[in-house]
Every structure is written in C-alpha cells, then in structure tokens.
Design a protein around this motif. Structure first.
Motif, mmCIF file in Angstrom:
data_model
loop_
_atom_site.group_PDB
_atom_site.id
_atom_site.type_symbol
_atom_site.label_atom_id
_atom_site.label_comp_id
_atom_site.label_asym_id
_atom_site.label_seq_id
_atom_site.Cartn_x
_atom_site.Cartn_y
_atom_site.Cartn_z
ATOM 1 N N ARG A 191 10.325 2.645 23.819
ATOM 2 C CA ARG A 191 11.539 3.457 22.535
ATOM 3 C C ARG A 191 12.344 4.425 23.565
ATOM 4 N NH1 ARG A 191 10.057 5.096 17.391
ATOM 5 N NH2 ARG A 191 8.985 3.052 17.300
ATOM 6 N N GLU A 217 3.390 7.923 7.480
ATOM 7 C CA GLU A 217 3.829 7.989 8.402
ATOM 8 C C GLU A 217 2.843 8.738 9.964
ATOM 9 O OE1 GLU A 217 4.515 11.591 9.106
ATOM 10 O OE2 GLU A 217 5.970 10.932 11.182
ATOM 11 N N MET A 218 2.521 9.083 10.831
ATOM 12 C CA MET A 218 1.234 9.780 11.865
ATOM 13 C C MET A 218 1.229 10.662 12.856
ATOM 14 S SD MET A 218 -0.975 6.530 12.589
ATOM 15 C CE MET A 218 -1.918 7.617 13.139
ATOM 16 N N GLU A 219 3.107 11.881 12.381
ATOM 17 C CA GLU A 219 3.181 12.403 13.545
ATOM 18 C C GLU A 219 3.721 14.232 12.595
ATOM 19 O OE1 GLU A 219 3.991 10.006 14.380
ATOM 20 O OE2 GLU A 219 2.292 9.628 15.705
ATOM 21 N N GLY A 233 7.735 7.898 19.198
ATOM 22 C CA GLY A 233 6.311 7.294 19.029
ATOM 23 C C GLY A 233 5.720 6.629 20.253
ATOM 24 N N ASP A 234 6.318 5.660 20.271
ATOM 25 C CA ASP A 234 6.592 4.247 21.558
ATOM 26 C C ASP A 234 6.878 4.828 22.828
ATOM 27 O OD1 ASP A 234 6.172 2.299 22.835
ATOM 28 O OD2 ASP A 234 7.179 1.043 21.772
ATOM 29 N N ILE A 284 0.581 7.715 19.801
ATOM 30 C CA ILE A 284 0.160 8.002 18.281
ATOM 31 C C ILE A 284 -0.600 9.578 17.696
ATOM 32 C CG2 ILE A 284 -1.166 7.046 16.486
ATOM 33 C CD1 ILE A 284 0.195 4.157 17.251
ATOM 34 N N PHE A 311 -4.047 4.953 10.479
ATOM 35 C CA PHE A 311 -3.190 4.169 10.080
ATOM 36 C C PHE A 311 -3.777 2.883 9.433
ATOM 37 C CE2 PHE A 311 -1.089 -0.228 10.364
ATOM 38 C CZ PHE A 311 0.904 0.246 10.863
ATOM 39 N N ARG A 326 12.870 14.080 15.495
ATOM 40 C CA ARG A 326 11.917 12.653 15.776
ATOM 41 C C ARG A 326 12.225 11.239 15.890
ATOM 42 N NH1 ARG A 326 7.268 10.016 15.264
ATOM 43 N NH2 ARG A 326 6.939 8.127 13.402
ATOM 44 N N ILE A 327 12.593 10.533 16.799
ATOM 45 C CA ILE A 327 12.846 9.034 15.541
ATOM 46 C C ILE A 327 11.876 8.206 15.508
ATOM 47 C CG2 ILE A 327 14.555 7.532 16.236
ATOM 48 C CD1 ILE A 327 16.509 9.372 18.076
ATOM 49 N N GLY A 328 11.460 7.895 14.810
ATOM 50 C CA GLY A 328 10.613 7.405 14.286
ATOM 51 C C GLY A 328 10.494 6.146 12.991
ATOM 52 N N THR A 329 9.391 5.677 12.970
ATOM 53 C CA THR A 329 9.024 4.817 12.679
ATOM 54 C C THR A 329 7.830 4.376 10.657
ATOM 55 O OG1 THR A 329 7.833 2.838 12.903
ATOM 56 C CG2 THR A 329 9.947 2.947 13.752
HETATM 57 C C1 R1P Z 1 1.593 2.937 13.744
HETATM 58 O O1 R1P Z 1 2.386 2.319 13.710
HETATM 59 C C2 R1P Z 1 2.873 4.486 15.102
HETATM 60 O O2 R1P Z 1 4.076 3.946 14.346
HETATM 61 C C3 R1P Z 1 4.851 4.878 13.156
HETATM 62 C C4 R1P Z 1 3.470 6.223 13.042
HETATM 63 O O3 R1P Z 1 3.092 7.172 12.774
HETATM 64 C C5 R1P Z 1 1.942 5.568 14.356
HETATM 65 O O4 R1P Z 1 2.966 6.866 15.181
HETATM 66 O O5 R1P Z 1 5.655 5.691 14.510
HETATM 67 P P1 R1P Z 1 6.356 5.556 15.301
HETATM 68 O O6 R1P Z 1 6.928 4.331 16.108
HETATM 69 O O7 R1P Z 1 7.389 6.612 16.174
HETATM 70 O O8 R1P Z 1 5.082 5.581 16.604
#
Ligand code: R1P
Length: 289
Positions: free
Chosen positions: A38, A236-238, A34-35, A77, A201, A113-116
């Motif tokens: 990262r 999460e969001m993706e 996402g970031d 995001i 969020f 995807r490597i996400g949080t």
């Molecule tokens: C929200 O803070 C973001 O963090 C999570 C959510 O899906 C959203 O994109 O994932 P990333 O850390 O991969 O961006």
C-alpha cells in the motif's frame, strides 16, 4: 545519559535496527499503512520521490505531495509492530545517534494511519470512512508502559463492567486521537467513534473457525457498549498502539479507516481497493489543505 548499544540498536551504516532509516530519511509528516504494497499506492500520487528502503515488512518512501514532504511507512500487522515503528521513529528525531543521548529540543511527528477495518455498527456501512476519535486497547501491548497520564479510567471501567471483561485478558485502555490532526482530517465524509484494537484477527476479534472463544458473546457486548456519547464503531489491530505511544512520546496521531467489512450485517465490500484508493486521496488532500 548515554543509551546502551543493547537498548538503542543501530545497524553498521548508522541506521536504526528494524526500520533501516537514518534521521535525514524521514519527514515529520508521516503516513502509516499496514500493507507494504500500500506504500506505493500512496506514493504513486506524489510529485517526486526522494528515498525508499525496506527491511522485513517495514517499507519507507519519502517524497513530496503538492509541495509537502511526507514519509509513508508500512507497519505490517498488529500492535507489536507498532511498538517497534513508533519507538524507532521517535528515536530518529529525538535521540542523537552520535552521543546516544536524548536531544534537548523535542521534535513532534504528525502520524496519520490509513488502514482498513471492520465496522461493528449497522449505520456505518462498508465503503465508508471512519476517523477514530479514540481507541480502546484490548491487546495489552501498551500495558508495558506507564499509562496513568493518557488513559480514560471512566470509559475503561464502564467497558469492563458492561462486557464482563475477563480478568485473564489484558486490562482495556482508552486513548484519544490528536484533536489538531483530527480537525484537519475530518469532514462530513468521516464517521467517528471508538476503534477497538485487538491483538489478533480471529479469536481476539470474535471470529470462530475451529476454536471456541473464552466469551462467545464478546462481539455483541462490544457492539452494544455505550457510555455517555461514546460507542465502539470498529475493530482493527493497530490504532490503540499508535495513539498510546504517540501520546506518551509527544506526537500527534490520527487513524483513518476504510470500512471493508460490516460485522453487524455480515457484508463485505465488493471492491475494497476502490474505497482504499478513495481514502488515500481524501487523506493526502486533507493533509496539504
Ligand atoms: C488484518 O487483515 C489487517 O488489516 C487491518 C488490520 O488492522 C490488520 O492490520 O489494517 P491494514 O489493512 O492497515 O493492515
């Protein structure tokens, strides 16, 4: 049939509109984060770097990790950004930019995807890894597409019924991961479950600061959802957007989540960067095994 200039938009240098990439810049093995900061946290482990570019939040670096050519791309995001990233990546491999025609031979991408993410279940603690077996789309982006061949109507109907899902909200759609990629990435270290993908969020994930929610009990209903052996493990969001568009476009996708928060017991990781770094190394090594 030739795709019009207004539909497939190319920059003056021939690169695709938002990602700023030309076909030769990307590998068929791709990691999404996402970031944008990262990207470097992944590529610092590479043996060599071949190319890097950035436009807006979309940063791409292509290089080699233990002999495998991999591109790492930040998506920013949300599902709206995934619509851009997935369609443009697919265009890079499956549309001829000279003739503006769809290529006869389809190229398949492997997207990880490597996400949080935040866990919704007590038994999936902060600092653990979660591989999304499915994702449930709660944000509506995918509803712009014809979903009949990829949805899971039985799980969706059970979800709508059990959560009393408002008709004013987008209809939920459930999409599975790529089994092939998931087999590569799973181990005794990975929890598995359905990842819910929200379009925001705060309210869309049931967070209250100053605004009241349409359904204040939405999160507990999502936590308690159960159908056959399925439950919803994290928010999460993706992921749903990645799974949906990848399935529709004929690509493999799997989402790996570093669990930073546990919404069930209110805890948050004391050192989020450590679990993210561990998930990055775990995923890279699984991809080259
Ligand atoms: C929200 O803070 C973001 O963090 C999570 C959510 O899906 C959203 O994109 O994932 P990333 O850390 O991969 O961006």
């Amino acid at each position: 049939m030739k795709i019009k200039n207004s539909e497939l938009i190319l920059n003056n240098d021939g690169s695709i509109y938002h990602l700023n990439l030309k076909p030769e810049h990307i590998s068929t093995d791709i990691i999404f984060v996402g970031d944008q900061y990262r990207v470097e946290k992944v590529t610092k482990h590479f043996d060599s770097i071949e190319f890097t570019t950035q436009k807006r939040e979309f940063k791409t670096t292509t290089g080699v990790y233990k002999g495998k050519r991999i591109s790492v791309i930040s998506t920013g995001i949300g599902p709206d950004n995934i619509d851009i990233v997935l369609n443009e990546l697919d265009a890079l491999v499956n549309i001829d930019f000279e003739t503006r025609e769809i290529k006869k031979n389809h190229t398949q991408l492997n997207i990880t995807r490597i996400g949080t993410s935040g866990s919704l279940q007590d038994d999936i603690p902060v600092d653990s890894f979660l591989l999304s077996s499915h994702s449930i789309d709660l944000n509506g982006m995918l509803q712009a597409y014809d979903l009949k061949d990829i949805a899971h109507p039985d799980i969706e109907e059970a979800f709508v019924k059990q959560t009393d899902w408002s008709e004013r909200k987008a209809y939920p759609v459930v999409i599975a991961n790529s089994e092939e990629l998931a087999n590569k990435l799973s181990s005794e270290k990975t929890h598995q479950g359905i990842t819910a993908t929200a379009g925001g969020f705060y309210g869309p994930q049931g967070r209250v600061l100053r605004l009241q929610l349409q359904d204040p009990n939405q999160n507990s209903k999502i936590d308690n959802f159960s159908y056959q052996n399925h439950r919803i493990t994290n928010l999460e969001m993706e992921t749903s957007a990645i799974y949906g568009l990848s399935k529709l476009l004929g690509h493999h996708a799997c989402s790996m989540n570093a669990i930073l928060a546990n919404r069930a017991n209110g805890t948050f990781s004391e050192n989020p960067s450590v679990v993210v770094e561990k998930l990055i190394l775990y995923t890279l090594d699984k991809l080259v095994e």
